[in-house]
Design a protein around this motif. Sequence first.
Motif, short mmCIF file in Angstrom:
data_model
loop_
_atom_site.label_atom_id
_atom_site.label_comp_id
_atom_site.label_asym_id
_atom_site.label_seq_id
_atom_site.Cartn_x
_atom_site.Cartn_y
_atom_site.Cartn_z
N TRP A 75 0.52 -1.39 -0.29
CA TRP A 75 -0.22 -0.22 -0.32
C TRP A 75 0.85 0.89 -0.01
N VAL A 76 0.05 2.51 -0.42
CA VAL A 76 1.01 3.75 -0.30
C VAL A 76 0.78 4.46 1.24
N HIS A 77 1.22 5.44 2.01
CA HIS A 77 0.82 6.21 2.77
C HIS A 77 1.07 7.44 2.75
N VAL A 78 0.29 8.30 3.05
CA VAL A 78 1.27 10.00 3.17
C VAL A 78 1.08 10.00 4.11
N GLY A 79 2.06 10.66 4.89
CA GLY A 79 2.17 10.55 6.32
C GLY A 79 3.58 11.94 6.28
N GLU A 80 2.86 12.90 7.16
CA GLU A 80 4.13 14.23 7.31
C GLU A 80 4.47 14.38 9.35
N VAL A 81 3.85 12.93 9.74
CA VAL A 81 4.63 13.41 11.32
C VAL A 81 5.37 12.29 11.76
N HIS A 82 5.59 12.42 12.28
CA HIS A 82 7.63 11.85 12.95
C HIS A 82 7.09 10.48 13.50
N ASP A 83 6.00 9.95 14.71
CA ASP A 83 6.10 9.09 14.25
C ASP A 83 4.57 8.17 14.18
N VAL A 113 7.57 17.98 6.68
CA VAL A 113 8.40 19.46 7.13
C VAL A 113 7.81 19.19 8.45
N ALA A 114 6.91 18.01 8.77
CA ALA A 114 7.20 18.00 10.10
C ALA A 114 8.25 16.09 11.20
N LEU A 115 8.78 16.60 9.97
CA LEU A 115 10.51 15.97 11.06
C LEU A 115 11.20 16.32 11.81
N PRO A 116 11.81 15.65 12.40
CA PRO A 116 12.52 16.47 13.67
C PRO A 116 13.75 16.98 13.36
N SER A 117 14.15 18.39 13.38
CA SER A 117 15.59 18.29 13.40
C SER A 117 16.88 17.92 13.59
#
Length: 536
Positions: A34-42, A58-62
Amino acid sequence: MLPTVADVLALDTVRRGSPRVVAGGDRLDTRVRWVHVGEVHDIAHLLRGGELVLTTGVALPSEPGKLADYIGELAAVGASGLIVELGRRFVRELPAAVVEAAEEHGLPLITLARETPFVQITESVHARIIDIQLQELRASEQLHEVFTELSVEGASPAEVLNQVTRFSGLAVLLENLAHQVLACDAAGGDTGSLLANWETRSRAVMPSERTAYDAAAGWLVTMVGARGQDWGRLILLHDGPPSPRDIVLAERAATTLALSRLLERHQESLERQAHGTILTGILTHAYADPDEAAARARAVGVPLTGRRLVSVVIRLTAPVGTALGEQARLGELAEAGAAACREAKLSALVGALDQSRVGVLLPLPPRTAAETALGALAERLRASFATPFVLAAGSVVESIKDVRRSFLEAEQVAEVAVRQPDGRPFYRLPDLRLRGLLHLLRDDARLQTFAERELGALLAYDAQRHGDLTRILRIYLDAGRNKAVAAQKAHLSRPAFYDRLRRLERVLDTDLDDVESCLSLHVALLALETFRREST
């Protein structure tokens, strides 16, 4: 099969984003469920494995350590890969911590240099996945229908294996627990090469699970049996790891074979079926090359090459009563014959040839006379099988290509012996006396001319009028010219039978009370039987 990461990268919607593999390039054959779009790091706890994750980052930690943890978590849940669109969070390239972590965990990591609508990627991939799933569902339904029908019809192992080859295009074999091949379909390949040194090769492949793929041998193996009693293995020959569909196919075929055996326990065993198939193939010239017949026999534990061969036909001397009873009794006779061969330490092909005969192809051990082997077989068979039978043998031959001739001879001997058994352990051509002599002279033009001279007018008369005078003559002579007995055997009243005799005398222009005339006619009839049997 599900698309791979490489398949996804080849899609037009992805190619327009200028994809570049920056880590895990050796894992692009990973399947994408499957393909999943996700911007959260968890996001990892939301996944079940097999997902290709799309993100802009954009929401990944630095922090490098947290980025590495993000990659590690994706790999731990079995994500198939990560695609990152550059330009928003990461402008020209990904941080080294991300690339290094992906390489360490073997997670395919891809960057997109251009802005790409993720919805187009998910639509393209999901449409392909759904189409593949629909195809597999249709194939599964077809598989179910075909093998259910085979189960209901009580299909033979050869028919089941033929369907396995049709669905997979692969060579397939069914063997017993002694690693003897009961049936095989070479899928158009060379059967001799497929079966060469089979037992040794098979014993080297012993998977620990009921269904497993042995990569070294290239075999997909599944056990065959029911109610906790396994009796064989089904083997598909693969060049690479099998697909889930091939595994389902193998297990469905194994179930059909197990069910068929449960339904046919009152009939002949699979081993007898396998032997009978080989014997019938030899007699009907089904094998284009005698070496194929030798390979199939060797695979069931009966070496034929380099041996003197003697053909045996076993027939019951009296009918059982019903067709079903006859078949069951014949199956018992075949099993008893095989057991007798084992007790006598004689390897042999033993199987039913038709509804009335059991055939045995006996490779003679070195320095063993045919009479010795036949005597041992007859003695043990009579000790274990109570129903009267005759055991007839053909001439000893030196090669498989001559076996058919030996079997035809054994069949003729059996047909004669079953009419007038005299208690011999076994019968051979010299035991037939006059009939044996006529068989030896069957190709002599003088004998053929004699028979035609004696019976030509009668045969022509019957042919033109669809008559049965030839049968009446045979009954009369077999009854020793006793008219009362002959009339009874012909199921005719005496006046009607006497009328047929008078008609015979007119057609043949002879006196049926004359002993010498009747002797000549009887010899001609026996010769005619020999000619007709040889031509069939």
